[in-house]
Design an enzyme around this catalytic site. Structure first.
Site, PDB file in Angstrom:
ATOM      1  N   ASN A 106      77.883  79.528   9.950  1.00 50.61           N
ATOM      2  CA  ASN A 106      78.331  79.065   8.631  1.00 50.61           C
ATOM      3  C   ASN A 106      78.656  77.579   8.536  1.00 50.61           C
ATOM      4  OD1 ASN A 106      78.235  81.782   7.662  1.00 50.61           O
ATOM      5  ND2 ASN A 106      80.088  82.163   8.855  1.00 50.61           N
ATOM      6  N   THR A 107      78.399  76.832   9.619  1.00 48.95           N
ATOM      7  CA  THR A 107      78.530  75.378   9.547  1.00 48.95           C
ATOM      8  C   THR A 107      77.118  74.823   9.691  1.00 48.95           C
ATOM      9  OG1 THR A 107      80.774  75.303  10.395  1.00 48.95           O
ATOM     10  CG2 THR A 107      79.457  73.328  10.744  1.00 48.95           C
ATOM     11  N   SER A 152      78.592  79.610  15.410  1.00 45.71           N
ATOM     12  CA  SER A 152      78.913  80.126  14.080  1.00 45.71           C
ATOM     13  C   SER A 152      77.749  79.814  13.144  1.00 45.71           C
ATOM     14  CB  SER A 152      80.199  79.490  13.548  1.00 45.71           C
ATOM     15  OG  SER A 152      81.281  80.019  14.246  1.00 45.71           O
ATOM     16  N   THR A 163      88.540  79.319  15.278  1.00 41.85           N
ATOM     17  CA  THR A 163      88.084  77.982  15.598  1.00 41.85           C
ATOM     18  C   THR A 163      88.995  76.925  14.965  1.00 41.85           C
ATOM     19  OG1 THR A 163      85.789  78.630  15.884  1.00 41.85           O
ATOM     20  CG2 THR A 163      86.164  76.341  15.283  1.00 41.85           C
ATOM     21  N   ASP A 182      93.236  84.870  14.187  1.00 37.51           N
ATOM     22  CA  ASP A 182      94.403  84.011  14.042  1.00 37.51           C
ATOM     23  C   ASP A 182      93.935  82.564  14.259  1.00 37.51           C
ATOM     24  OD1 ASP A 182      96.913  83.047  13.690  1.00 37.51           O
ATOM     25  OD2 ASP A 182      97.776  83.921  15.504  1.00 37.51           O
ATOM     26  N   ASN A 192      78.557  85.505  19.172  1.00 33.85           N
ATOM     27  CA  ASN A 192      79.105  85.326  17.829  1.00 33.85           C
ATOM     28  C   ASN A 192      78.382  86.291  16.876  1.00 33.85           C
ATOM     29  OD1 ASN A 192      80.433  84.099  15.563  1.00 33.85           O
ATOM     30  ND2 ASN A 192      80.649  82.266  16.835  1.00 33.85           N
ATOM     31  N   MET A 206      83.073  82.032   6.385  1.00 36.45           N
ATOM     32  CA  MET A 206      84.322  81.279   6.232  1.00 36.45           C
ATOM     33  C   MET A 206      84.071  79.767   6.306  1.00 36.45           C
ATOM     34  SD  MET A 206      86.363  83.834   5.896  1.00 36.45           S
ATOM     35  CE  MET A 206      87.988  83.137   5.917  1.00 36.45           C
ATOM     36  N   GLY A 207      83.218  79.348   7.253  1.00 36.51           N
ATOM     37  CA  GLY A 207      82.887  77.917   7.355  1.00 36.51           C
ATOM     38  C   GLY A 207      84.005  77.090   7.981  1.00 36.51           C
TER      39      GLY A 207
END
Ligand SMILES: Cc1cc2nc3c(=O)[nH]c(=O)nc-3n(C[C@H](O)[C@H](O)[C@H](O)COP(=O)(O)O)c2cc1C
Length: 366
Positions: free
Chosen positions: A203-204, A201, A109, A88, A262, A136-137
């Site tokens: 993905n960043t 994460s 996040t 969420d 993570n 998702m990034g």
């Protein structure tokens, strides 16, 4: 009858609960016919429209005997199963997750400014491995919008504590990352029970480069009085020595604790972070690495591959005070908390333990 429904009826819960579990599982199976992110969006929209109001509530309370845990700075929880960050992200339906029986929630996040995240497709199922891969990034509605949503909810943290997982915008260079984390924390100061600094994460671009003792020290200098509310979420892909050096810095500087871990970075069959069963072993190893540094002094919350009561046992035995789940909810549906509690109770009984609190760190005492 599938596993969830079977285990619920095995616990002699009222037949309406078995029916509800079956409906939840059937609904989850139907959602699985859709592409993964679309299924998530449809599920969230149904929850926002009050889907759970039409079904019997999961029977959590009778399952919580002996399950109470105390997580410093978060609270006295009815049981150790919380919702992990990312489900969420924008605080659209925290009430629905509380109703599913989660004992604590982590939204986000959240990034300071809104951003769209990576192009789709960016979420993939691996059902044979009971896993997901996502890139998702940090798609985020942005701190101001999410905070306004939470403000309107007037959340009662004494019932189900809610924390905010803080990120940085993709466009923010790493030497300004602390400003982004602080901005999110300041925006949610009066709204969140706890904060999580996400430097894990995959993905960043460049985010994981922040996972160093020197960044932890700079962050601590800036966070100041909020430090006792701040947890750091770490990734499972570091070398042991590198990981342990960060743990030492986090413990030394007085952060509230760590969230381990993570997702694990993968490049095949998709590029992204893998969650679910394949993450269980590496992220549990990180709990052991961390424990050998802080010897039980630094609170830990475990996330990564928890799909059963036995998995919860393994995380808590290695020192976690509580766990958070994401992938289990995707595959097992909205009655997953009840199912995990039934399995955890069986695990306690098997090991002759009367209170889940006594599991914590037991691996190191055996
Ligand atoms: C689709 C997806 C999105 C996620 N988004 C976030 C996020 O925004 N922030 C974060 O800290 N973790 C995020 N996570 C990681 C989860 O919070 C959790 O740490 C990870 O999935 C391991 O738990 P699991 O094996 O129970 O899924 C995400 C995971 C998934 C699968």
């Amino acid at each position: 009858m599938d596993e969830t429904a079977k285990s619920l009826s095995a616990a002699h819960l009222p037949s309406r609960a078995s029916l509800a579990a079956w409906l939840g599982t059937a609904g989850t199976a139907l959602l699985r016919l859709l592409p993964a992110e679309m299924a998530h969006d449809v599920g969230m929209s149904l929850l926002a429209r009050g889907l759970l109001d039409y079904l019997p509530a999961p029977f959590i309370e009778p399952l919580t005997a002996g399950m109470r845990v105390n997580v410093p700075g978060i609270g006295e929880l009815a049981h150790p199963i919380g919702l992990a960050a990312g489900f969420d992200k924008h605080a659209r339906v925290p009430g629905a997750f509380a109703r599913m029986g989660f004992s604590m929630l982590e939204i986000g996040t959240v990034t300071p400014r809104p951003q769209p995240g990576n192009p789709k497709p960016r979420l993939f199922r691996q059902p044979e491995q009971r896993a997901l891969i996502n890139r998702m990034g940090f798609n985020s509605d942005g701190a101001a919008t999410v905070a306004e949503r939470l403000r309107r909810l007037n959340w009662h943290h004494d019932r189900v504590p809610l924390g905010v997982n803080c990120g940085k915008n993709k466009a923010t260079p790493n030497d300004r990352a602390i400003d982004d984390f602080l901005q999110v924390m300041t925006t949610f100061d009066q709204l969140a029970q706890y904060f999580v600094v996400n430097i894990s994460s995959p993905n960043t671009p460049g985010l994981r480069d922040l996972a160093t003792p020197s960044f932890i020290h700079s962050l601590a200098d800036e966070v100041g009085v909020m430090l006792p509310r701040v947890w750091v979420k770490l990734d499972p892909d570091m070398e042991r020595s590198e990981f342990q050096a960060i743990i030492a810095a986090i413990a030394h500087r007085g952060f509230r604790g760590i969230i381990v871990s993570n997702t694990h970075r993968v490049t095949f069959p998709e590029v992204g972070g893998q969650s679910g069963h394949p993450l269980m072993a590496p992220s549990t190893a990180c709990l052991e690495w961390a424990h050998s540094v802080h010897r039980g002094e630094l609170p830990m919350i475990a996330t990564g591959g928890v799909l059963s009561g036995a998995d919860i046992y393994h995380k808590m035995a290695r020192g976690a005070l509580a766990v958070q789940i994401y992938t289990a909810l995707v595959y097992q549906g909205p009655w997953v908390v009840s199912k995990l509690l039934i399995e955890l109770a069986a695990e306690l009984q098997l090991r002759g333990i009367s209170h889940v609190q006594d599991m914590i760190g037991s691996y190191y005492r055996e």
